[in-house]
Write a protein that holds these residues in place. Structure first.
Motif, PDB file in Angstrom:
ATOM      1  N   GLN A  23     -76.944 -31.678  19.949  1.00  0.00           N
ATOM      2  CA  GLN A  23     -78.374 -31.877  19.701  1.00  0.00           C
ATOM      3  C   GLN A  23     -78.838 -33.086  20.511  1.00  0.00           C
ATOM      4  O   GLN A  23     -79.379 -32.931  21.597  1.00  0.00           O
ATOM      5  CB  GLN A  23     -78.646 -32.007  18.206  1.00  0.00           C
ATOM      6  CG  GLN A  23     -78.446 -30.649  17.515  1.00  0.00           C
ATOM      7  CD  GLN A  23     -78.656 -30.710  16.021  1.00  0.00           C
ATOM      8  OE1 GLN A  23     -79.377 -31.536  15.512  1.00  0.00           O
ATOM      9  NE2 GLN A  23     -77.995 -29.816  15.304  1.00  0.00           N
ATOM     10  N   CYS A  24     -78.577 -34.305  20.022  1.00  0.00           N
ATOM     11  CA  CYS A  24     -78.971 -35.456  20.843  1.00  0.00           C
ATOM     12  C   CYS A  24     -78.050 -35.618  22.040  1.00  0.00           C
ATOM     13  O   CYS A  24     -78.423 -36.209  23.035  1.00  0.00           O
ATOM     14  CB  CYS A  24     -78.993 -36.735  20.012  1.00  0.00           C
ATOM     15  SG  CYS A  24     -77.384 -37.498  19.770  1.00  0.00           S
ATOM     16  N   GLY A  25     -76.821 -35.125  21.934  1.00  0.00           N
ATOM     17  CA  GLY A  25     -75.895 -35.175  23.052  1.00  0.00           C
ATOM     18  C   GLY A  25     -75.106 -36.461  23.165  1.00  0.00           C
ATOM     19  O   GLY A  25     -74.261 -36.576  24.054  1.00  0.00           O
ATOM     20  N   TYR A  26     -75.345 -37.400  22.268  1.00  0.00           N
ATOM     21  CA  TYR A  26     -74.694 -38.698  22.449  1.00  0.00           C
ATOM     22  C   TYR A  26     -73.183 -38.614  22.248  1.00  0.00           C
ATOM     23  O   TYR A  26     -72.409 -39.246  22.968  1.00  0.00           O
ATOM     24  CB  TYR A  26     -75.297 -39.748  21.507  1.00  0.00           C
ATOM     25  CG  TYR A  26     -75.137 -41.124  22.072  1.00  0.00           C
ATOM     26  CD1 TYR A  26     -76.002 -41.578  23.069  1.00  0.00           C
ATOM     27  CD2 TYR A  26     -74.109 -41.952  21.667  1.00  0.00           C
ATOM     28  CE1 TYR A  26     -75.846 -42.824  23.635  1.00  0.00           C
ATOM     29  CE2 TYR A  26     -73.949 -43.203  22.223  1.00  0.00           C
ATOM     30  CZ  TYR A  26     -74.816 -43.633  23.210  1.00  0.00           C
ATOM     31  OH  TYR A  26     -74.647 -44.868  23.776  1.00  0.00           O
ATOM     32  N   CYS A  27     -72.772 -37.812  21.295  1.00  0.00           N
ATOM     33  CA  CYS A  27     -71.336 -37.681  21.029  1.00  0.00           C
ATOM     34  C   CYS A  27     -70.643 -36.752  22.020  1.00  0.00           C
ATOM     35  O   CYS A  27     -69.420 -36.688  22.063  1.00  0.00           O
ATOM     36  CB  CYS A  27     -71.108 -37.140  19.614  1.00  0.00           C
ATOM     37  SG  CYS A  27     -71.615 -35.402  19.431  1.00  0.00           S
ATOM     38  N   ARG A  43     -73.565 -37.296  14.520  1.00  0.00           N
ATOM     39  CA  ARG A  43     -74.553 -37.503  13.455  1.00  0.00           C
ATOM     40  C   ARG A  43     -75.520 -36.337  13.333  1.00  0.00           C
ATOM     41  O   ARG A  43     -76.320 -36.308  12.411  1.00  0.00           O
ATOM     42  CB  ARG A  43     -75.361 -38.780  13.749  1.00  0.00           C
ATOM     43  CG  ARG A  43     -74.574 -40.046  13.551  1.00  0.00           C
ATOM     44  CD  ARG A  43     -75.316 -41.215  14.165  1.00  0.00           C
ATOM     45  NE  ARG A  43     -75.401 -41.036  15.613  1.00  0.00           N
ATOM     46  CZ  ARG A  43     -76.427 -41.399  16.363  1.00  0.00           C
ATOM     47  NH1 ARG A  43     -77.471 -41.953  15.817  1.00  0.00           N
ATOM     48  NH2 ARG A  43     -76.420 -41.203  17.656  1.00  0.00           N
TER      49      ARG A  43
END
Ligand code: FES
Ligand code: FES
Length: 174
Positions: A100-104, A137
């Motif tokens: 989703q946010c792509g941070y992980c 998250r």
């Protein structure tokens, strides 16, 4: 404190640099080499967002010193594409909406590739255990698990290796 000279191969390119003995590998990658696809998500060695491969094994690059990578090969998410084609795990994350946010995502992909190297056909439980050091998250993990299992099927010997055109799921960004 003086600097130390290191020679390290990152994503197939050899670098020689003088670094502070306390410089973390993740900061070396991001700040010295501009490899900002590898991200920092915590200051407690908890989140796994910074995961790279060091001589083929996944490590949290915020818990390794750059000098410890001297003489080694580092692979980051930026080194996964081949001839403009995403790595099957990158493709599976895209196909299964595993971000989703792509941070992980960069760390999750690097950890998943290491996991599949050890266990080419993991159960759902084995995937969950394999990525338990990587926090997400956003997704609730379900689609990540699905993506890793999908990639496992596609990476089986004899499975079709065809992949659609590369799209950026390297994730993270600067
Ligand atoms: Fe390395 Fe969080 S930034 S574990
Ligand atoms: Fe946002 Fe995993 S997609 S933290």
């Amino acid at each position: 404190m003086g600097t130390r000279r290191i020679a390290v191969t990152v994503d197939g390119v050899r670098y020689t640099d003088d670094v502070e003995p306390r410089l973390l590998l993740v900061h070396y990658l991001r700040e010295r080499l501009g490899k900002t696809g590898t991200v920092v998500g915590c200051d407690t060695s908890n989140c796994g967002a910074c995961t790279v491969h060091l001589d083929g094994l996944s490590v949290k690059s915020c818990s390794v010193l750059a000098v410890q990578a001297n003489g080694s090969e580092v692979l980051t998410v930026e080194g996964l594409e081949r001839d403009g084609q995403l790595h099957p795990v990158q493709q599976a994350f895209h196909d299964n909406h595993a971000l989703q946010c792509g941070y992980c995502t960069p760390g999750m992909i690097m950890q998943s590739i290491d996991l599949l190297g050890d266990n080419p056909d993991p159960s759902e439980q084995e995937v969950r255990e394999g990525i338990e050091g990587n926090l997400c998250r956003c997704t609730g993990y379900q689609n990540i698990v699905r993506a890793v299992q999908d990639a496992a099927q596609k990476m089986k010997p004899g499975a079709s290796a065809s992949q659609p055109a590369a799209q950026s799921v390297a994730g993270g960004g600067a």
